[in-house]
Write an enzyme that holds these catalytic residues in place. Structure first.
Site, mmCIF file in Angstrom:
data_model
loop_
_atom_site.group_PDB
_atom_site.id
_atom_site.type_symbol
_atom_site.label_atom_id
_atom_site.label_comp_id
_atom_site.label_asym_id
_atom_site.label_seq_id
_atom_site.Cartn_x
_atom_site.Cartn_y
_atom_site.Cartn_z
ATOM 1 N N SER A 146 0.857 -1.217 0.047
ATOM 2 C CA SER A 146 -0.115 -0.056 -0.104
ATOM 3 C C SER A 146 0.799 1.321 -0.007
ATOM 4 C CB SER A 146 -0.915 0.020 1.330
ATOM 5 O OG SER A 146 -1.364 1.329 1.514
ATOM 6 N N TYR A 159 -2.017 -1.456 10.343
ATOM 7 C CA TYR A 159 -2.196 -1.494 9.015
ATOM 8 C C TYR A 159 -0.740 -0.965 8.346
ATOM 9 C CZ TYR A 159 -4.112 -1.159 4.083
ATOM 10 O OH TYR A 159 -4.278 -1.226 2.679
HETATM 11 P P1 NAD Z 1 -11.501 -5.886 -0.193
HETATM 12 O O1 NAD Z 1 -12.007 -5.996 1.517
HETATM 13 O O2 NAD Z 1 -12.364 -5.809 -1.207
HETATM 14 O O3 NAD Z 1 -10.836 -7.518 -0.366
HETATM 15 C C1 NAD Z 1 -10.129 -8.109 0.610
HETATM 16 C C2 NAD Z 1 -9.967 -9.658 0.278
HETATM 17 O O4 NAD Z 1 -9.260 -10.218 1.397
HETATM 18 C C3 NAD Z 1 -11.380 -10.283 0.218
HETATM 19 O O5 NAD Z 1 -11.357 -11.139 -0.876
HETATM 20 C C4 NAD Z 1 -11.709 -10.976 1.665
HETATM 21 O O6 NAD Z 1 -12.295 -12.264 1.592
HETATM 22 C C5 NAD Z 1 -10.099 -11.316 1.759
HETATM 23 N N1 NAD Z 1 -9.842 -11.564 3.224
HETATM 24 C C6 NAD Z 1 -9.990 -10.840 4.172
HETATM 25 N N2 NAD Z 1 -9.649 -11.450 5.520
HETATM 26 C C7 NAD Z 1 -9.111 -12.819 4.949
HETATM 27 C C8 NAD Z 1 -8.499 -13.906 5.740
HETATM 28 N N3 NAD Z 1 -8.426 -13.923 7.002
HETATM 29 N N4 NAD Z 1 -8.336 -14.830 4.723
HETATM 30 C C9 NAD Z 1 -8.421 -15.104 3.555
HETATM 31 N N5 NAD Z 1 -8.848 -13.770 2.930
HETATM 32 C C10 NAD Z 1 -9.410 -12.742 3.648
HETATM 33 O O7 NAD Z 1 -10.120 -5.164 0.007
HETATM 34 P P2 NAD Z 1 -9.179 -4.570 -1.023
HETATM 35 O O8 NAD Z 1 -9.159 -3.035 -0.942
HETATM 36 O O9 NAD Z 1 -9.436 -5.237 -2.477
HETATM 37 O O10 NAD Z 1 -7.753 -4.949 -0.372
HETATM 38 C C11 NAD Z 1 -6.850 -5.682 -0.953
HETATM 39 C C12 NAD Z 1 -5.562 -5.599 -0.522
HETATM 40 O O11 NAD Z 1 -4.953 -4.493 -1.265
HETATM 41 C C13 NAD Z 1 -5.349 -5.411 0.888
HETATM 42 O O12 NAD Z 1 -4.145 -5.956 1.321
HETATM 43 C C14 NAD Z 1 -5.243 -4.023 0.878
HETATM 44 O O13 NAD Z 1 -4.667 -3.754 2.090
HETATM 45 C C15 NAD Z 1 -4.382 -3.684 0.017
HETATM 46 N N6 NAD Z 1 -4.963 -2.128 -0.340
HETATM 47 C C16 NAD Z 1 -6.073 -1.602 -0.659
HETATM 48 C C17 NAD Z 1 -6.243 -0.274 -1.011
HETATM 49 C C18 NAD Z 1 -7.412 0.165 -1.132
HETATM 50 O O14 NAD Z 1 -7.608 1.666 -1.232
HETATM 51 N N7 NAD Z 1 -8.642 -0.432 -1.440
HETATM 52 C C19 NAD Z 1 -4.997 0.384 -1.001
HETATM 53 C C20 NAD Z 1 -3.780 -0.031 -0.944
HETATM 54 C C21 NAD Z 1 -3.771 -1.355 -0.473
#
Ligand code: NAD
Length: 264
Positions: A146, A159
Site C-alpha cells: 500500500s 496497517y
Molecule cells: P477487499 O475488502 O475488497 O478484499 C479483501 C479480500 O481479502 C477479500 O477477498 C476478503 O475475503 C479477503 N480476506 C480478508 N480476510 C481474509 C482472511 N483472513 N483469509 C483469507 N482472505 C481474507 O479489500 P481490497 O481493497 O481489495 O484490498 C486488497 C489488498 O489491497 C489488501 O491487502 C489491502 O490492504 C490492499 N490495499 C487496498 C487499498 C484500497 O484503497 N482499497 C489501498 C492499498 C492497498
C-alpha cells in the site's frame, strides 16, 4: 489451453473474492494463467465467479477457502494448488483487512489479526511457493502492500506497520531469489474504491453528516492529488507487466500507483 503470456502457468491470488485481488485474478487469467482463488464470501457467488472467469478466459480455476490468519490452512491451500496444478508460478499476496483507531484505543486482537493477515500470511505462502519456483527457475511474487508501506497515516498503526513490514519482506525475498528467475516486488496503491475503502467512506459520511459522494471527495482530497481512485484494472495491468519478460530485472521494488499521494 488458452494461448497467452502466462498460458500453462498458475497464479494463486489470496483474497481474490473481492476488490483488488479479483482485479488481479481477472488480469492474470486474461493472460492465460490458471487461477487459484481464495477469500471469504457467499459460497455460491464465489463458485459462479471462478467458473465464469474460467469460461471467459479459457483457463482452469479453483477455489480454496483458507483463512490467511491460520498457517495450517495456508499450508493446506498451497498443497491444494500443487495437487491441482503442479505448483504456483505467480503468487499474489493480496488478502488484507483494515481497522481505524488511535493507538490507545486500538483493540489488541485487531492488531494481531492485521499483522497475521496483511503480513505474516505472505511469509507462509512465500516460503511454501519458493522451492518449486526456484526449481523451475521462474516465478513472480507480487505483494499487495500500500502507499501505507511507504508513508504513515494517523489511526492506522497496525496497517501501516504491516505494510511497511511487507515492503521489507519483499526486498529480502527479492535478494534471496536474485540469482534465479524468480522476482519479488510490491505494489503500493493509494485509495482504490473497494469494500475495504467503502467502509471508510461510510464512516466519514456518518462522522461529518455528509453524503457518499462528498465523503469520497473528502477522503481523496486529503491524500490523493489526482482526486481519482486507482482501479483494480490499473493494478492488474501493473501485475501483468511484472509477470512479463520486461519485468525480469525488476526486483525488490515497492511501486506506488497512488495518484501522487507519496510524491507530496
Ligand atoms: P477487499 O475488502 O475488497 O478484499 C479483501 C479480500 O481479502 C477479500 O477477498 C476478503 O475475503 C479477503 N480476506 C480478508 N480476510 C481474509 C482472511 N483472513 N483469509 C483469507 N482472505 C481474507 O479489500 P481490497 O481493497 O481489495 O484490498 C486488497 C489488498 O489491497 C489488501 O491487502 C489491502 O490492504 C490492499 N490495499 C487496498 C487499498 C484500497 O484503497 N482499497 C489501498 C492499498 C492497498
Amino acid at each position: 489451453m488458452k494461448s497467452g503470456m502466462l498460458s500453462g502457468k498458475t497464479a494463486l491470488v489470496t483474497g481474490s473474492t473481492s476488490g483488488i485481488g479479483l482485479g488481479m485474478a481477472r488480469a492474470l487469467a486474461r493472460e492465460g494463467a490458471n487461477i487459484v482463488f481464495n477469500g471469504f464470501g457467499d459460497a455460491q457467488q464465489i463458485d459462479q465467479l471462478h467458473t465464469d472467469l474460467a469460461r471467459e478466459c479459457g483457463v482452469q480455476t479453483a477455489y480454496h477457502n483458507a483463512d490467511m490468519s491460520k498457517p495450517s490452512e495456508i499450508d493446506a491451500m498451497m498443497r491444494f494448488a500443487t495437487d491441482k496444478f503442479g505448483g504456483v508460478d505467480v503468487l499474489v499476496n493480496n488478502a488484507g483487512i483494515q481497522h481505524v483507531a488511535n493507538i490507545e484505543d486500538f483493540p489488541a486482537e485487531k492488531w494481531d489479526a492485521i499483522i497475521a493477515i496483511n503480513l505474516t500470511s505472505a511469509f507462509h505462502t512465500t516460503r511454501l511457493a519458493l522451492p518449486s519456483m526456484k526449481h523451475k527457475n521462474w516465478g513472480r511474487i507480487i505483494n499487495l502492500a500500500s502507499v501505507h508501506g511507504l508513508v504513515g497515516s494517523a489511526q492506522k498503526s497496525a496497517y501501516v506497520a504491516a505494510k511497511h513490514g511487507l515492503v521489507g519482506f519483499t526486498k529480502v525475498t527479492a535478494l534471496e531469489s536474485a540469482g534465479t528467475g524468480v522476482t519479488c516486488n510490491a505494489i503500493c496503491p493509494g485509495w482504490v474504491l473497494t469494500p475495504l475503502v467503502q467502509q471508510q467512506v461510510d464512516a466519514r459520511a456518518a462522522k461529518d453528516g455528509i453524503g457518499n459522494e462528498e465523503a469520497k471527495k473528502a477522503l481523496l482530497g486529503e491524500k490523493q492529488p489526482s482526486g481519482e481512485f486507482v482501479t483494480p484494472e490499473e493494478l492488474g495491468a501493473l501485475a501483468v507487466f511484472l509477470c512479463s519478460a520486461a519485468g525480469n530485472q525488476v526486483r525488490g521494488v515497492a511501486w506506488n500507483m497512488d495518484g501522487g499521494w507519496a510524491a507530496q
